[in-house]
Structures are given as C-alpha cells and as structure tokens.
Design a protein around this motif. Structure first.
Motif, PDB file in Angstrom:
ATOM      1  N   LYS B  48     113.301  44.916  -3.317  1.00 21.12           N
ATOM      2  CA  LYS B  48     113.521  46.023  -4.116  1.00 21.12           C
ATOM      3  C   LYS B  48     114.911  46.674  -4.444  1.00 21.12           C
ATOM      4  O   LYS B  48     115.068  47.374  -4.792  1.00 21.12           O
ATOM      5  N   THR B  49     115.989  46.186  -3.528  1.00 20.94           N
ATOM      6  CA  THR B  49     117.095  46.461  -2.714  1.00 20.94           C
ATOM      7  C   THR B  49     118.166  45.014  -2.615  1.00 20.94           C
ATOM      8  O   THR B  49     117.724  44.288  -3.454  1.00 20.94           O
ATOM      9  N   TRP B  50     119.790  45.705  -3.420  1.00 23.11           N
ATOM     10  CA  TRP B  50     120.378  44.770  -3.335  1.00 23.11           C
ATOM     11  C   TRP B  50     120.218  43.696  -2.322  1.00 23.11           C
ATOM     12  O   TRP B  50     120.883  42.760  -1.757  1.00 23.11           O
ATOM     13  N   GLU B  51     120.727  44.598  -1.577  1.00 27.12           N
ATOM     14  CA  GLU B  51     120.227  43.046  -0.122  1.00 27.12           C
ATOM     15  C   GLU B  51     119.568  43.045   0.450  1.00 27.12           C
ATOM     16  O   GLU B  51     119.152  41.479   0.905  1.00 27.12           O
ATOM     17  N   GLN B  52     117.687  43.069  -0.073  1.00 32.79           N
ATOM     18  CA  GLN B  52     116.274  42.381   0.471  1.00 32.79           C
ATOM     19  C   GLN B  52     117.639  40.834  -1.155  1.00 32.79           C
ATOM     20  O   GLN B  52     116.384  39.972  -0.460  1.00 32.79           O
ATOM     21  N   ALA B  53     117.453  41.122  -1.870  1.00 31.74           N
ATOM     22  CA  ALA B  53     118.258  40.255  -3.070  1.00 31.74           C
ATOM     23  C   ALA B  53     118.161  39.101  -2.418  1.00 31.74           C
ATOM     24  O   ALA B  53     118.233  38.203  -2.358  1.00 31.74           O
ATOM     25  N   GLU B  54     119.876  39.507  -2.252  1.00 30.75           N
ATOM     26  CA  GLU B  54     120.592  38.688  -1.078  1.00 30.75           C
ATOM     27  C   GLU B  54     119.822  37.927   0.365  1.00 30.75           C
ATOM     28  O   GLU B  54     120.024  36.947   0.360  1.00 30.75           O
ATOM     29  N   GLN B  55     118.727  38.375   0.803  1.00 27.91           N
ATOM     30  CA  GLN B  55     118.429  38.193   1.808  1.00 27.91           C
ATOM     31  C   GLN B  55     117.015  37.256   1.291  1.00 27.91           C
ATOM     32  O   GLN B  55     116.834  35.211   1.675  1.00 27.91           O
ATOM     33  N   ASN B  56     116.601  37.497   0.238  1.00 27.42           N
ATOM     34  CA  ASN B  56     115.901  36.363  -0.485  1.00 27.42           C
ATOM     35  C   ASN B  56     116.543  34.809  -0.764  1.00 27.42           C
ATOM     36  O   ASN B  56     115.925  34.191  -1.015  1.00 27.42           O
ATOM     37  N   LEU B  57     117.676  35.084  -1.476  1.00 28.46           N
ATOM     38  CA  LEU B  57     118.290  34.362  -1.937  1.00 28.46           C
ATOM     39  C   LEU B  57     119.143  33.408  -1.062  1.00 28.46           C
ATOM     40  O   LEU B  57     118.886  31.855  -0.710  1.00 28.46           O
ATOM     41  N   LEU B  58     119.378  33.768   0.832  1.00 25.07           N
ATOM     42  CA  LEU B  58     119.722  33.032   1.778  1.00 25.07           C
ATOM     43  C   LEU B  58     118.546  31.952   2.188  1.00 25.07           C
ATOM     44  O   LEU B  58     117.900  31.177   2.725  1.00 25.07           O
ATOM     45  N   SER B  59     116.822  33.444   2.407  1.00 23.96           N
ATOM     46  CA  SER B  59     115.753  32.829   2.600  1.00 23.96           C
ATOM     47  C   SER B  59     115.139  31.296   2.351  1.00 23.96           C
ATOM     48  O   SER B  59     114.940  30.624   2.809  1.00 23.96           O
ATOM     49  N   LYS B  60     115.686  31.657   1.186  1.00 16.99           N
ATOM     50  CA  LYS B  60     115.551  30.936   0.008  1.00 16.99           C
ATOM     51  C   LYS B  60     116.208  29.137   0.202  1.00 16.99           C
ATOM     52  O   LYS B  60     115.652  27.960   0.156  1.00 16.99           O
ATOM     53  N   ALA B  61     117.380  29.457   0.311  1.00 16.19           N
ATOM     54  CA  ALA B  61     118.056  28.026   0.453  1.00 16.19           C
ATOM     55  C   ALA B  61     117.781  27.937   1.950  1.00 16.19           C
ATOM     56  O   ALA B  61     117.915  26.610   1.968  1.00 16.19           O
ATOM     57  N   THR B  62     117.493  28.507   2.726  1.00 14.68           N
ATOM     58  CA  THR B  62     117.577  27.923   4.489  1.00 14.68           C
ATOM     59  C   THR B  62     115.233  26.393   4.093  1.00 14.68           C
ATOM     60  O   THR B  62     115.913  25.736   4.411  1.00 14.68           O
ATOM     61  N   ASN B  63     115.159  27.667   3.471  1.00  7.63           N
ATOM     62  CA  ASN B  63     113.642  27.222   3.517  1.00  7.63           C
ATOM     63  C   ASN B  63     113.789  25.454   2.727  1.00  7.63           C
ATOM     64  O   ASN B  63     113.334  24.784   3.043  1.00  7.63           O
ATOM     65  N   LEU B  64     114.824  25.672   1.198  1.00 12.21           N
ATOM     66  CA  LEU B  64     114.483  24.815   0.493  1.00 12.21           C
ATOM     67  C   LEU B  64     115.084  23.694   1.163  1.00 12.21           C
ATOM     68  O   LEU B  64     115.033  22.582   0.811  1.00 12.21           O
ATOM     69  N   CYS B  65     116.024  24.186   2.124  1.00 11.41           N
ATOM     70  CA  CYS B  65     116.976  22.489   2.734  1.00 11.41           C
ATOM     71  C   CYS B  65     116.308  22.207   3.728  1.00 11.41           C
ATOM     72  O   CYS B  65     116.074  21.089   3.269  1.00 11.41           O
ATOM     73  N   MET B  66     115.155  23.018   4.776  1.00  9.47           N
ATOM     74  CA  MET B  66     114.302  22.170   6.122  1.00  9.47           C
ATOM     75  C   MET B  66     113.453  21.316   4.968  1.00  9.47           C
ATOM     76  O   MET B  66     113.127  20.781   5.500  1.00  9.47           O
ATOM     77  N   GLU B  67     112.966  21.648   3.846  1.00  4.93           N
ATOM     78  CA  GLU B  67     111.820  21.121   2.964  1.00  4.93           C
ATOM     79  C   GLU B  67     112.485  19.931   2.801  1.00  4.93           C
ATOM     80  O   GLU B  67     111.990  19.197   2.670  1.00  4.93           O
ATOM     81  N   LYS B  68     113.797  19.997   1.849  1.00  2.00           N
ATOM     82  CA  LYS B  68     114.357  18.702   1.271  1.00  2.00           C
ATOM     83  C   LYS B  68     114.704  17.878   2.613  1.00  2.00           C
ATOM     84  O   LYS B  68     114.211  16.394   2.051  1.00  2.00           O
ATOM     85  N   SER B  69     114.697  18.251   3.480  1.00  2.00           N
ATOM     86  CA  SER B  69     115.742  17.720   4.789  1.00  2.00           C
ATOM     87  C   SER B  69     113.745  16.951   5.154  1.00  2.00           C
ATOM     88  O   SER B  69     114.526  15.925   6.212  1.00  2.00           O
TER      89      SER B  69
END
Lengths: 150, 336
Positions: B48-69
C-alpha cells in the motif's frame, strides 16, 4: 595524477557537462508554451464570461494550477520537468507541481501529519521569500512616495 | 582469520548454499531481467505504501532464498541484513517474521557485501552454521528519503543515478556447495570532498579504488587472479575515474572490470548515469554472478559494493559525502 587534494578539479573531464544552450532552448519553448496556454485561457474567460483582462487573471491561474496538479497525479509533470527544466519549474504550474507532488508523496502518513504538514515542504520557501520580497518592495515604494511626496 | 591489514580469509570454508533475487518492473526489462528469481510487475510491489513495497521485495527474497536452499527456518542461526532507509526499517520489519537472531547493518549501497562479509565471518568462526545475508533498495523510498517527492518535476543532471528496485539474499553456511566465499576486504571510510548528492559515482570512486588496492595487497594477488572485478554502483561517471586512479597506482582493471549499476539497465531506460542502491550489487552478484560461477563461465570474482554514506541534513550543512566500499571474493568450488 588524481589525488585527494586535486580530486574535484582532476575529475571534471569525467563529469558530463549540462548542455546549457539546448536546455535554455527547451526551457524557453516549454515555458513559452505554458504561457501561451495561460493567455489562451485568459482570452477564453474574457470572451465567454465577459471578464476584464485583470479579472480573468485569477481563474486563469487557478485553471493552470488544476491542470498541473492533475498532470502531477498522472505522473506526467515530472517527465515534463526533466525535459524542460526551468521552463516548467518557473511558471505557476511548477509551483503547483511542487505542492501536489509533496502532498501525494506523504498521503501514506495520513491527512494531517502527512499531506497537510508536508505539502509545503518544497513550496514553503517560495511563499516565505515571496512574502518577504513583497514586504521589502512595498516598504521601498512607501518610502519613495513619502520622500518624493507624490 | 585476519589477512593483511583489512581483509579476512575464511580458511574454515564458507559457502553460499543458494541465493534469491527479486526485482521491480524496470529491472525486469533490463539485460539481466531473466536472471532474477521473481519480479514484481508494478513499482508498488503489492504494497500500500512505498515502504511496504520494499518490505515485500526483501521478504520475498529472504523467503525464496530459504525455500531454494531447502533449509528449515528453525535451523537458521542468524540474519544479517540492512537497507537504505532510516533505522533500517525494511530489514527490521521483515525480520519480525523470522525467529532467528538478527544483526542489522548499514553501509549505504555497500550493505550487500558488508552483510555477506559479516555473515561469512560468523560462519567461519564455526559458532554458527547457517546465516542469511540480505539487502534491499527501492526507487521511490530512496527518492523520498534522500531527494524529492517522486512526482516532483525537478531536472536531474546526467551524473545522477537511479535507485535500483530490488532485493537479494544469500544463505551462507559451512556446508559445502558450488560457491565458496573465499574472503573479504573491509573498506575504510574515504572522503575526497565530493559534495554533490546527484553525482555519487564521483564521490565513491576513491573508496572503491582504496578497497581494491588494499584487497590485492592483503591477499598478495594480481588483477589476473580474477575473472571479474565488479563494483556496485559507480555509474558511467565513477567507473572511468576508478580505472584512472587504479591505473595511476599500477593496477589495470580495464579487461576484468564491470559495474553492476551499468549492467542492470539498458541505456534507453532513462536511468541517467546508471543504477545505484543496495539492490544494484545484490541483484547482479546474487543473480548473474552466482549463475555464471555455477556454470563455470567464471571462476573467481571480486564484488566490491560501493556506498555513499549520504545524509540529507549533512548535505544541507555543506558537508561532503563520506564513502565506503567492501569487497567479497566469490569462488567456484569443487568441494561438493
């Protein structure tokens, strides 16, 4: 030899220079076009509503501000600003853009502490110096009139 | 263990199990678009906000990284993360969703390699088994914090850079994999007096040069020992300055150097002198470089993430911009 002491001087060749002539032409053309639109609006208000040239001034400015605010909201005015520079920054539309863009940006922090508090973040200095300049000019005029006794 | 004056050699074996990269729409359209694990279609990245947008980016990256690992979250010892925003809000808010320890770091755009170097060191100490190094940046959050409202119609000079929207994460471990983190060189804060926040390439070039020279000295290596020396976001302005400074010191990196900020976008994408931000080096290092190391096209890469330690208040007080650069050596490993 690039060293710490001569750094700012010695890296100048690597920093692209702004194309002043091209920028001036762009600013002149775009700024001029905005004024042409303004003049068109003035004529329109005079013809349609029977305003005098002086009376048509306020609705003209208001309409230009509205257009600039809408273009800011649609994400067009910042692109125009990058192209035209001072051409779109100096007219009243640039002033409107600075307020509308700040208001939009801080919508996420709420109406009071976000929009209302921040909307004059950029335009505030223009208002301050505009008021101060008007005061100084008024004072000079008053003094001159008193001395010259006209 | 300490190597030379400013470097660490990870002699106990530090490896990257896997990485994840998440980008914004503009980065997806760039030359490296196909190397990212996930890309959001809109700059708002479902927030909803730009700050949330950046959190979504980082959250997606960390989650994906754990998943891939394939590592369970409760096995994760530690997160080392940072971003550009005040109080590192992106990293701290994303870390709420994890039950592991969190070390928050700030090195401006050098945070990508700073977090990886710290994670590597903590794994090398053998006190931890799995550490997640992560970072993010977002065009709009950076614009509003460091510059003007995103829709403000001010004209930027050609020396300006455009903040990369994205996030990257790497899971670092003592378990062997194809990618080894061989060592790191921790930069000094270097300030050559640059004062223009719209020309960070010029400001950061001396810091990058300092770290590269120190790295080669500390490890007693030459440029030829690397297939690629990558800087984070020196842009088309800072890159030739870096090459010139190094050349004067007798180091020619012309044939092996590239800049992440110049690799992410096509020239016609209206990004001025290039991309910048923590995500610039993170997206290239954790995407393209890791893939090239895995496929064997590259064997040893020095990633030097460059950071302009910029603060708008200090700029208004007519101070100059201190800069820093951290280098990490990624190596193709046959240990597995």
């Amino acid at each position: 030899m690039i060293t710490k002491d001569n750094y700012q001087q010695s890296i100048k060749p690597y920093q692209p220079k702004p194309n002043l002539i091209q920028n001036c032409i762009k600013a002149f053309v775009v700024g001029g076009l905005i004024c042409v639109v303004g003049q068109g609006l003035t004529v329109l208000y005079m013809e349609m509503f029977g305003f005098t040239a002086k009376e048509a001034g306020n609705p003209t400015i208001t309409t230009l501000i509205l257009i600039a605010a809408i273009l800011t909201g649609f994400g067009v005015y910042d692109k125009l600003g990058q192209f035209a520079g001072a051409g779109s920054a100096v007219p009243v539309t640039g002033f409107a853009n600075s307020i509308a863009s700040a208001a939009l940006e801080h919508k996420s922090e709420g109406l009071v502490l976000g929009v209302a508090t921040n909307m004059f973040k950029l335009a505030g200095s223009v208002i301050v110096f505009g008021t101060v300049a008007a005061y100084v000019v008024g004072l000079i005029r008053f003094t001159a009139q008193t001395i010259l006794g006209s | 263990m300490k190597q030379g004056k400013q470097s660490w050699l990870f002699q106990n074996g530090v490896y990257i199990i896997d990485t994840a990269t998440v980008s914004g729409p503009k980065e997806k359209q760039g030359p490296l678009g196909s190397t990212f694990d996930y890309s959001y279609e809109k700059l708002h990245c479902d927030g909803k906000t730009w700050e949330q947008a950046e959190q979504n980016l980082l959250s997606k990256a960390t989650n994906l990284c754990m998943e891939k690992s394939g590592i369970r979250e409760d096995a994760l010892d530690l997160i080392v993360s940072g971003d550009l925003l005040n109080q590192n809000v992106t990293s701290n808010y994303v870390a709420r969703d994890y039950s592991s320890s969190m070390l928050c770091v700030f090195g401006a755009c050098s945070t990508s390699m700073e977090s990886l170097a710290i994670a590597g060191s903590l794994i090398n100490s053998q006190d931890n088994q799995f550490a997640l190094a992560a970072t993010s940046s977002h065009y709009a959050t950076a614009e509003r914090q460091f510059r003007y409202p995103t829709e403000y119609g001010g004209q930027k000079p050609d020396t300006a850079t455009s903040t990369v929207t994205g996030a990257g994460a790497a899971l670092v471990s003592s378990q062997t994999s194809h990618i080894q983190v061989e060592g790191a060189t921790i930069g000094q804060v270097i300030d050559y007096g640059a004062q223009d926040p719209l020309d960070m390439g010029s400001a950061m070039a001396p810091a990058a040069a300092n770290t590269i020279l120190q790295h080669l000295t500390d490890f007693n290596r030459e440029v030829n020992d690397y297939d690629l020396i990558l800087t984070g976001d020196l842009s088309s302005v800072g890159t030739p300055i870096l090459k010139k400074i190094l050349y004067q010191s007798g180091v020619d990196i012309e044939t092996v150097h590239d800049d992440c900020g110049l690799m992410i976008y096509h020239q016609d994408q209206n990004i001025f002198a290039g991309g910048s931000g923590c995500a610039s080096s993170a997206l290239v290092a954790y995407g393209h470089v890791i893939q090239q190391l895995r496929s064997g096209n590259l064997n040893r890469v020095l990633v030097v993430a460059t950071g302009a330690l910029l603060n708008p208040t200090m700029m208004q007080q007519k101070e100059s911009i201190p800069c820093i650069a951290h280098g990490v050596v990624l190596k193709r490993s046959d240990a597995i």
